[in-house]
Scaffold this motif. Structure first.
Motif, PDB file in Angstrom:
ATOM      1  N   THR A 100     -11.445  40.669 -67.306  1.00  0.00           N
ATOM      2  CA  THR A 100     -10.201  41.390 -66.988  1.00  0.00           C
ATOM      3  C   THR A 100     -10.290  42.056 -65.625  1.00  0.00           C
ATOM      4  O   THR A 100      -9.313  42.084 -64.854  1.00  0.00           O
ATOM      5  N   ASN A 101     -11.461  42.570 -65.302  1.00  0.00           N
ATOM      6  CA  ASN A 101     -11.629  43.229 -64.003  1.00  0.00           C
ATOM      7  C   ASN A 101     -11.362  42.272 -62.842  1.00  0.00           C
ATOM      8  O   ASN A 101     -10.823  42.671 -61.809  1.00  0.00           O
ATOM      9  N   ASP A 102     -11.779  41.018 -63.034  1.00  0.00           N
ATOM     10  CA  ASP A 102     -11.558  40.024 -61.972  1.00  0.00           C
ATOM     11  C   ASP A 102     -10.072  39.723 -61.818  1.00  0.00           C
ATOM     12  O   ASP A 102      -9.580  39.525 -60.686  1.00  0.00           O
ATOM     13  N   ILE A 103      -9.355  39.688 -62.930  1.00  0.00           N
ATOM     14  CA  ILE A 103      -7.924  39.399 -62.885  1.00  0.00           C
ATOM     15  C   ILE A 103      -7.152  40.566 -62.279  1.00  0.00           C
ATOM     16  O   ILE A 103      -6.110  40.372 -61.615  1.00  0.00           O
ATOM     17  N   GLU A 104      -7.673  41.766 -62.466  1.00  0.00           N
ATOM     18  CA  GLU A 104      -6.971  42.957 -61.968  1.00  0.00           C
ATOM     19  C   GLU A 104      -7.451  43.393 -60.585  1.00  0.00           C
ATOM     20  O   GLU A 104      -7.063  44.453 -60.090  1.00  0.00           O
ATOM     21  N   ARG A 105      -8.311  42.605 -59.961  1.00  0.00           N
ATOM     22  CA  ARG A 105      -8.826  42.960 -58.642  1.00  0.00           C
ATOM     23  C   ARG A 105      -7.902  42.426 -57.551  1.00  0.00           C
ATOM     24  O   ARG A 105      -7.522  41.250 -57.557  1.00  0.00           O
ATOM     25  N   GLN A 106      -7.588  43.298 -56.612  1.00  0.00           N
ATOM     26  CA  GLN A 106      -6.719  42.915 -55.498  1.00  0.00           C
ATOM     27  C   GLN A 106      -7.513  42.159 -54.433  1.00  0.00           C
ATOM     28  O   GLN A 106      -8.691  42.450 -54.207  1.00  0.00           O
ATOM     29  N   ASP A 107      -6.863  41.201 -53.812  1.00  0.00           N
ATOM     30  CA  ASP A 107      -7.473  40.480 -52.692  1.00  0.00           C
ATOM     31  C   ASP A 107      -7.553  41.408 -51.487  1.00  0.00           C
ATOM     32  O   ASP A 107      -6.556  42.041 -51.102  1.00  0.00           O
ATOM     33  N   GLU A 108      -8.731  41.535 -50.901  1.00  0.00           N
ATOM     34  CA  GLU A 108      -8.923  42.469 -49.789  1.00  0.00           C
ATOM     35  C   GLU A 108      -8.106  42.088 -48.565  1.00  0.00           C
ATOM     36  O   GLU A 108      -7.690  42.961 -47.792  1.00  0.00           O
ATOM     37  N   ALA A 109      -7.879  40.832 -48.363  1.00  0.00           N
ATOM     38  CA  ALA A 109      -7.151  40.380 -47.175  1.00  0.00           C
ATOM     39  C   ALA A 109      -5.643  40.553 -47.319  1.00  0.00           C
ATOM     40  O   ALA A 109      -4.949  40.963 -46.386  1.00  0.00           O
ATOM     41  N   THR A 110      -5.118  40.228 -48.515  1.00  0.00           N
ATOM     42  CA  THR A 110      -3.653  40.248 -48.703  1.00  0.00           C
ATOM     43  C   THR A 110      -3.167  41.417 -49.535  1.00  0.00           C
ATOM     44  O   THR A 110      -1.972  41.762 -49.498  1.00  0.00           O
ATOM     45  N   GLY A 111      -4.061  42.031 -50.303  1.00  0.00           N
ATOM     46  CA  GLY A 111      -3.664  43.121 -51.191  1.00  0.00           C
ATOM     47  C   GLY A 111      -2.988  42.630 -52.449  1.00  0.00           C
ATOM     48  O   GLY A 111      -2.493  43.424 -53.266  1.00  0.00           O
ATOM     49  N   LEU A 112      -2.943  41.314 -52.665  1.00  0.00           N
ATOM     50  CA  LEU A 112      -2.271  40.729 -53.828  1.00  0.00           C
ATOM     51  C   LEU A 112      -3.240  40.600 -54.999  1.00  0.00           C
ATOM     52  O   LEU A 112      -4.429  40.330 -54.831  1.00  0.00           O
ATOM     53  N   TYR A 113      -2.675  40.776 -56.203  1.00  0.00           N
ATOM     54  CA  TYR A 113      -3.425  40.481 -57.411  1.00  0.00           C
ATOM     55  C   TYR A 113      -3.370  38.958 -57.648  1.00  0.00           C
ATOM     56  O   TYR A 113      -2.453  38.285 -57.157  1.00  0.00           O
ATOM     57  N   PRO A 114      -4.328  38.412 -58.414  1.00  0.00           N
ATOM     58  CA  PRO A 114      -4.294  36.976 -58.701  1.00  0.00           C
ATOM     59  C   PRO A 114      -2.947  36.514 -59.260  1.00  0.00           C
ATOM     60  O   PRO A 114      -2.473  35.421 -58.929  1.00  0.00           O
ATOM     61  N   LEU A 115      -2.351  37.318 -60.110  1.00  0.00           N
ATOM     62  CA  LEU A 115      -1.053  36.962 -60.688  1.00  0.00           C
ATOM     63  C   LEU A 115      -0.002  36.764 -59.598  1.00  0.00           C
ATOM     64  O   LEU A 115       0.790  35.812 -59.639  1.00  0.00           O
ATOM     65  N   MET A 116       0.006  37.657 -58.641  1.00  0.00           N
ATOM     66  CA  MET A 116       0.977  37.558 -57.558  1.00  0.00           C
ATOM     67  C   MET A 116       0.718  36.334 -56.692  1.00  0.00           C
ATOM     68  O   MET A 116       1.653  35.620 -56.291  1.00  0.00           O
ATOM     69  N   ALA A 117      -0.583  36.100 -56.392  1.00  0.00           N
ATOM     70  CA  ALA A 117      -0.929  34.939 -55.560  1.00  0.00           C
ATOM     71  C   ALA A 117      -0.506  33.646 -56.237  1.00  0.00           C
ATOM     72  O   ALA A 117       0.001  32.719 -55.595  1.00  0.00           O
ATOM     73  N   ALA A 118      -0.683  33.583 -57.555  1.00  0.00           N
ATOM     74  CA  ALA A 118      -0.291  32.374 -58.287  1.00  0.00           C
ATOM     75  C   ALA A 118       1.221  32.224 -58.300  1.00  0.00           C
ATOM     76  O   ALA A 118       1.744  31.103 -58.292  1.00  0.00           O
TER      77      ALA A 118
END
Length: 501
Positions: free
Chosen positions: A456-474
């Motif tokens: 869960t921590n990996d899914i809730e971690r924001q991308d350092e470059a874009t600030g997006l969560y995996p859900l948003m990136a997908a």
């Protein structure tokens, strides 16, 4: 005056008659002497009394009896020259042979003789003394004397199959200084002369018969690139011959040939459209049941030679990074590729493993290569499993194997599953998740395993470059063909609170 003349004529007539009788007697004596001498020689030959024959020959030569030529003819008719060469470790036989060569001269040594199986195993043909001497690899002084006496006419003379003395010298690995002498006497063009049956030149013959590197270096130093690149009637070049016998190929030999032939010698196709590396790997080694066709196959040698050729191809940048030194040559037809894949586990993978241990091979994009070259699923899976540590190796474009796999729409059952699993086991889960989402990996084609493999921590971690969560990136994937609602749905399902944020 007339009487004097008549008396003078009678006197001359008497003298002429006397001289004629003396000449006839001399000829008869010489004939008798010759017959007597040959009778003396018969038991000497039977008893191998080479020293005795030598003394008798020298006696007639020094006393000028006129029988020397007849003795030489007699000894030649008895195949004594061949027999003496076969006694190459007998000093007396050697002395007699040299004497016969010296006294017989050029015409004597350039005559054709008939080889039998008992003289030279495997051969039954017409040839010269020099052919036979090279075949037996007799001492250098005997070979040198034959060359000196026979000259260029002897050196370039061919046997009934079109073999010259250099063919014999290269096959039987005579010393390099004798090869050098043959080349100096015969000339540069002599190196390129081909036999009648196979169209092989001297370098082909040297390579296929595992001649010493000194001999091959001597040939190449004179013939240069033209000789190295010359082909036989089947389009085989010198490198193809060097690897033909499946013997261990010297690194120095391959380096010598590639030094003069460059990348071209590695990519030169034969008449069947194969480059040397492919012709070496694409061999029929197993039957329809997968069993060895041959009882004794030295796979270690096959692997070593394959590794050597691939590494040289990589060093010379043959075909670019995805051809892996010519392994995936773009010119290969399907049958050649099939044969290579057939020997993939036995030869290719172990060879690549050797290369990967070298500094030049540590960054080899082998997984990307098998995907890009559309290798069968079995090959992709075997390669990923064998080189799992290469899952993080990038190609010159900075692409990981997972990037290339998604771009080429590799299916889960065709190798994608192995790639995803290897990626998960070697990298931070959050990184794997980010890379796979950015590539638009489909849920049923590997994303399921990724999502199920991260916390869960990996899914809730924001991308350092874009600030997006995996859900948003997908959810903002730009590639409509790879956009997958299933991945978005299951990401939400695994961390519903992300939607509220």
């Amino acid at each position: 005056s007339m009487v004097i003349t008549k008396e003078s004529d009678n006197k001359h007539s008497v003298v002429d008659s006397k001289n004629q009788n003396q000449n006839q007697n001399t000829c008869m004596n010489m004939g008798n002497t010759s017959t007597k001498t040959t009778r003396q020689l018969e038991p000497m030959i039977d008893n191998e009394d080479w020293a005795g024959i030598n003394r008798l020959l020298q006696h007639h030569y020094h006393t000028a009896t006129g029988n020397t030529k007849k003795i030489l003819q007699f000894l030649s008719s008895k195949d004594l020259l061949l027999e003496l060469l076969m006694k190459k470790d007998d000093e007396e036989a050697k002395k007699l042979f040299l004497m016969l060569v010296i006294l017989g001269g050029k015409k004597f040594v350039t005559q054709n003789l008939k080889f039998e199986e008992l003289h030279l195993p495997g051969y039954k043909k017409q040839g010269t003394l020099l052919h036979f001497a090279c075949g037996l690899n007799v001492s250098k002084d005997l070979l040198s004397k034959l060359i000196d006496v026979g000259g260029r006419d002897l050196v370039v003379k061919k046997d009934q199959d079109g073999w010259n003395s250099l063919h014999y010298a290269c096959e039987y690995n005579v010393p390099s200084d004798i090869v050098s002498k043959l080349v100096n006497v015969g000339g540069r063009d002599f190196l390129f002369e081909k036999d009648d049956e196979n169209g092989c030149n001297s370098l082909h013959w040297a390579c296929i018969h595992d001649a010493s590197i000194d001999v091959i270096s001597e040939l190449v130093s004179v013939g240069g690139r033209d000789l190295v690149m010359a082909t036989d009637k089947d389009g085989w070049n010198s490198l193809r011959f060097a690897i033909y016998n499946e013997l261990s190929v010297e690194v120095a030999l391959v380096d010598l040939l590639t030094q003069h032939g460059g990348a071209e010698i590695l990519t030169q196709m034969d008449n069947d459209g194969k480059i040397p590396l492919q012709s070496f790997i694409a061999k029929n080694l197993i039957d329809e049941d997968g069993d060895d066709l041959y009882e004794e196959i030295d796979y270690t040698t096959l692997i070593d030679n394959t590794s050597l050729l691939i590494s040289r191809g990589i060093a010379l940048q043959v075909g670019g990074e995805y051809e892996i030194g010519g392994l995936f040559s773009s010119t290969s037809d399907q049958e050649v590729k099939y044969k290579i894949y057939e020997n993939w586990d036995r030869i290719v993978l172990p060879a690549l493993e050797k290369i990967m241990t070298l500094s030049d091979g540590q960054h080899l994009p082998i997984i990307q290569a098998v995907i890009i070259n559309k290798a069968p699923p079995r090959i992709i899976k075997a390669t990923v499993n064998r080189f799992a540590e290469s899952i993080n190796t990038t190609d010159s474009l900075g692409q990981l194997p997972i990037d290339v796999a998604v771009q080429h729409k590799l299916l889960l059952d065709n190798g994608m599953q192995e790639i995803v699993e290897a990626f998960l086991s070697s990298e931070e889960p959050s990184t794997v998740l980010r890379v796979c989402i950015n590539n638009g990996l489909q849920w049923e084609n590997g994303m399921r395993a990724v999502v199920e493999g991260v916390g869960t921590n990996d899914i809730e971690r924001q991308d350092e470059a874009t600030g997006l969560y995996p859900l948003m990136a997908a959810g903002i994937c730009q590639d409509s063909q790879t956009y997958d609602f299933d991945s978005v749905f299951h990401l939400i399902k695994k961390s519903p609170q992300l939607v509220r944020r």
